[in-house]
Design an enzyme around this catalytic site. Sequence first.
Site, PDB file in Angstrom:
ATOM      1  CE  LYS A   1     -15.267  -6.270   3.210  1.00 38.58           C
ATOM      2  NZ  LYS A   1     -15.329  -5.266   2.122  1.00 38.58           N
TER       3      LYS A   1
ATOM      4  CG  ASP B   1     -13.421  -3.099   3.993  1.00 38.58           C
ATOM      5  OD1 ASP B   1     -13.969  -2.829   2.919  1.00 38.58           O
ATOM      6  OD2 ASP B   1     -13.975  -2.879   5.095  1.00 38.58           O
TER       7      ASP B   1
HETATM    8  P1  NDP Z   1     -10.094   3.234   6.067  1.00 38.88           P
HETATM    9  O1  NDP Z   1      -9.744   2.367   7.206  1.00 38.88           O
HETATM   10  O2  NDP Z   1      -9.030   3.742   5.181  1.00 38.88           O
HETATM   11  O3  NDP Z   1     -10.933   4.495   6.572  1.00 38.88           O
HETATM   12  C1  NDP Z   1     -12.122   4.334   7.264  1.00 38.88           C
HETATM   13  C2  NDP Z   1     -12.668   5.688   7.624  1.00 38.88           C
HETATM   14  O4  NDP Z   1     -13.991   5.542   8.107  1.00 38.88           O
HETATM   15  C3  NDP Z   1     -11.884   6.362   8.717  1.00 38.88           C
HETATM   16  O5  NDP Z   1     -11.951   7.755   8.563  1.00 38.88           O
HETATM   17  C4  NDP Z   1     -12.621   5.897   9.968  1.00 38.88           C
HETATM   18  O6  NDP Z   1     -12.475   6.760  11.081  1.00 38.88           O
HETATM   19  C5  NDP Z   1     -14.049   5.932   9.478  1.00 38.88           C
HETATM   20  N1  NDP Z   1     -14.834   4.951  10.244  1.00 38.88           N
HETATM   21  C6  NDP Z   1     -14.570   3.647  10.421  1.00 38.88           C
HETATM   22  N2  NDP Z   1     -15.483   3.087  11.233  1.00 38.88           N
HETATM   23  C7  NDP Z   1     -16.321   4.078  11.568  1.00 38.88           C
HETATM   24  C8  NDP Z   1     -17.472   4.122  12.367  1.00 38.88           C
HETATM   25  N3  NDP Z   1     -17.924   3.041  13.018  1.00 38.88           N
HETATM   26  N4  NDP Z   1     -18.120   5.321  12.465  1.00 38.88           N
HETATM   27  C9  NDP Z   1     -17.661   6.429  11.828  1.00 38.88           C
HETATM   28  N5  NDP Z   1     -16.555   6.436  11.057  1.00 38.88           N
HETATM   29  C10 NDP Z   1     -15.909   5.279  10.930  1.00 38.88           C
HETATM   30  O7  NDP Z   1     -11.177   2.393   5.221  1.00 38.88           O
HETATM   31  P2  NDP Z   1     -11.643   2.588   3.720  1.00 38.88           P
HETATM   32  O8  NDP Z   1     -11.575   4.016   3.327  1.00 38.88           O
HETATM   33  O9  NDP Z   1     -10.936   1.588   2.910  1.00 38.88           O
HETATM   34  O10 NDP Z   1     -13.168   2.106   3.803  1.00 38.88           O
HETATM   35  C11 NDP Z   1     -14.260   3.007   3.995  1.00 38.88           C
HETATM   36  C12 NDP Z   1     -15.537   2.369   3.499  1.00 38.88           C
HETATM   37  O11 NDP Z   1     -15.411   2.060   2.100  1.00 38.88           O
HETATM   38  C13 NDP Z   1     -15.931   1.041   4.158  1.00 38.88           C
HETATM   39  O12 NDP Z   1     -17.331   0.946   4.191  1.00 38.88           O
HETATM   40  C14 NDP Z   1     -15.388   0.005   3.184  1.00 38.88           C
HETATM   41  O13 NDP Z   1     -16.057  -1.220   3.298  1.00 38.88           O
HETATM   42  C15 NDP Z   1     -15.701   0.687   1.870  1.00 38.88           C
HETATM   43  N6  NDP Z   1     -14.953   0.242   0.699  1.00 38.88           N
HETATM   44  C16 NDP Z   1     -13.598   0.229   0.678  1.00 38.88           C
HETATM   45  C17 NDP Z   1     -12.919  -0.149  -0.458  1.00 38.88           C
HETATM   46  C18 NDP Z   1     -11.439  -0.087  -0.568  1.00 38.88           C
HETATM   47  O14 NDP Z   1     -10.930  -0.337  -1.666  1.00 38.88           O
HETATM   48  N7  NDP Z   1     -10.706   0.275   0.473  1.00 38.88           N
HETATM   49  C19 NDP Z   1     -13.647  -0.637  -1.638  1.00 38.88           C
HETATM   50  C20 NDP Z   1     -15.085  -0.509  -1.544  1.00 38.88           C
HETATM   51  C21 NDP Z   1     -15.685  -0.108  -0.403  1.00 38.88           C
HETATM   52  P3  NDP Z   1     -11.541   6.303  12.305  1.00 38.88           P
HETATM   53  O15 NDP Z   1     -10.159   6.649  11.873  1.00 38.88           O
HETATM   54  O16 NDP Z   1     -12.026   7.102  13.459  1.00 38.88           O
HETATM   55  O17 NDP Z   1     -11.735   4.834  12.488  1.00 38.88           O
HETATM   56  O1  2IT Z   2     -15.667  -3.518  -0.308  1.00 35.94           O
HETATM   57  C1  2IT Z   2     -14.857  -3.673  -1.239  1.00 35.94           C
HETATM   58  O2  2IT Z   2     -15.212  -3.752  -2.418  1.00 35.94           O
HETATM   59  C2  2IT Z   2     -13.439  -3.737  -0.891  1.00 35.94           C
HETATM   60  N1  2IT Z   2     -13.083  -3.585   0.266  1.00 35.94           N
HETATM   61  C3  2IT Z   2     -12.418  -4.034  -1.957  1.00 35.94           C
HETATM   62  C4  2IT Z   2     -12.360  -5.509  -2.233  1.00 35.94           C
HETATM   63  C5  2IT Z   2     -11.260  -5.959  -3.151  1.00 35.94           C
HETATM   64  O3  2IT Z   2     -11.139  -7.183  -3.282  1.00 35.94           O
HETATM   65  O4  2IT Z   2     -10.545  -5.141  -3.737  1.00 35.94           O
END
Ligand code: NDP
Ligand code: 2IT
Length: 402
Positions: free
Chosen positions: A81, A121
């Site tokens: 990561k 992420d």
């Molecule tokens: P994005 O940046 O697209 O969206 C993040 C969302 O979470 C936004 O709505 C943001 O709000 C909110 N957020 C971020 N930080 C905080 C906080 N401290 N408190 C409350 N809300 C918060 O990210 P993703 O959708 O990609 O990621 C969301 C989660 O999913 C994370 O935990 C990530 O690690 C996990 N994840 C993502 C993957 C991927 O493929 N993208 C894969 C697996 C897991 P704001 O706009 O106000 O910041």
């Molecule tokens: O938390 C996760 O699994 C991700 N942000 C996606 C990682 C990836 O390599 O696609």
Amino acid sequence: MADPPPDAEPDRVVSFRVVWEDDNNNIRVQRGWRVQNNNAIGPYKGGIRFHPSVTESVLKFLAFEQTFKNALTGLPMGGGKGGANFNPKGKSDNEVMRFCQSFMTELFRHIGADVDVPAGDIGVGGREIGYMFGQYKRITNQFTGVLTGKGLEYGGSLIRTEATGYGAVYFLENMLKTRGQDLAGKRALISGSGNVATHAAEKVTQLGGKVLTLSDSEGFIHDPEGITQEKIDWVKAHKTKRRGRISEYADEYTGATYHAGKRPWGVECDVALPCATQNELLGEDARALVGNGCMAVSEGANMPTDLDGVHVFKEAQILFAPGKAANAGGVAVSGLEMSQNSARMSWKEAELQQLLKDIMDGIHERASAYGRVSDSYIDYVKGANIAGFKKVADAMLAYGVV
Ligand code: NDP
Ligand code: 2IT
């Protein structure tokens, strides 16, 4: 004092200075990291996060989780990561581009298609991946599958954008099936409004569920009429093109209310999908959900439920999927993007949709096999931890002392 348990230590932590110039010609300095946790079963693989809350400690826990998540997918990927304490909010496109280029100028020497393959992420989506891939290509003069989540024009995979959210809902469906249920007519609470949250909402809606909430770091919206596909499309454009806030949803759709500074977990529901960030669902929230009759929780985010909350769900024996199982669809399709890049091919959408479903079924099966406590209860936390750990541990044992 005894040594720490050796295998909880990452293989390597790279930390670097990222210097960039903002639009007012100020020189700005951020810290960047890449935690390479374990490559026993494949190249290091995991996302990059840009958020002011990013620290080495946060990235270490995420890389540790990623290792077992990636093992659970059944694909040959190790765990890593990375990220930086850079806040993309309020930055111009040019500022984001300059930051991404500078970040990659430091990171490029530590990654590679067979070494370490980052992806997106929090705060890192298609725009940022484009800028980082462009800079990698420019510095190395190589076009390789060094990043995933790329645009479809330059080696990206169909379904990667949707995969995490869709996968978390497929896992939820699999859990519901063990109790003879499905999503039709179920009321769902979703937190977040980014990549994972909007695609989870889309799949819940497609499968006949009704999504009641979305959120961001400042508050949540409650739409009792349900967040339809049209409204989800509005949120996607609002967040990615206009870089707007979720509060504006309540101005656009007047049946909805905005709750500043609050999280959605007090709203009555049947299922919940925390899809924002770590520690966003605490013990008291878990008690509220269980008290309101919520029967299943599927974690789209990484470790959104704190330990107290996990204990509440376990005690109530509701269906609870930890992120390392439920949100593995994203990295799984990243693995498929790597395969397509290596073969210099692009697979068809229907094929990838099916593969994602099959992979989520496989994860559910593996987590169930190790997590079954009784005829009526599967402890998916235990099951996912054991199944993920066993594959990595067996590979490490095969290598001897290395
Ligand atoms: P994005 O940046 O697209 O969206 C993040 C969302 O979470 C936004 O709505 C943001 O709000 C909110 N957020 C971020 N930080 C905080 C906080 N401290 N408190 C409350 N809300 C918060 O990210 P993703 O959708 O990609 O990621 C969301 C989660 O999913 C994370 O935990 C990530 O690690 C996990 N994840 C993502 C993957 C991927 O493929 N993208 C894969 C697996 C897991 P704001 O706009 O106000 O910041
Ligand atoms: O938390 C996760 O699994 C991700 N942000 C996606 C990682 C990836 O390599 O696609």
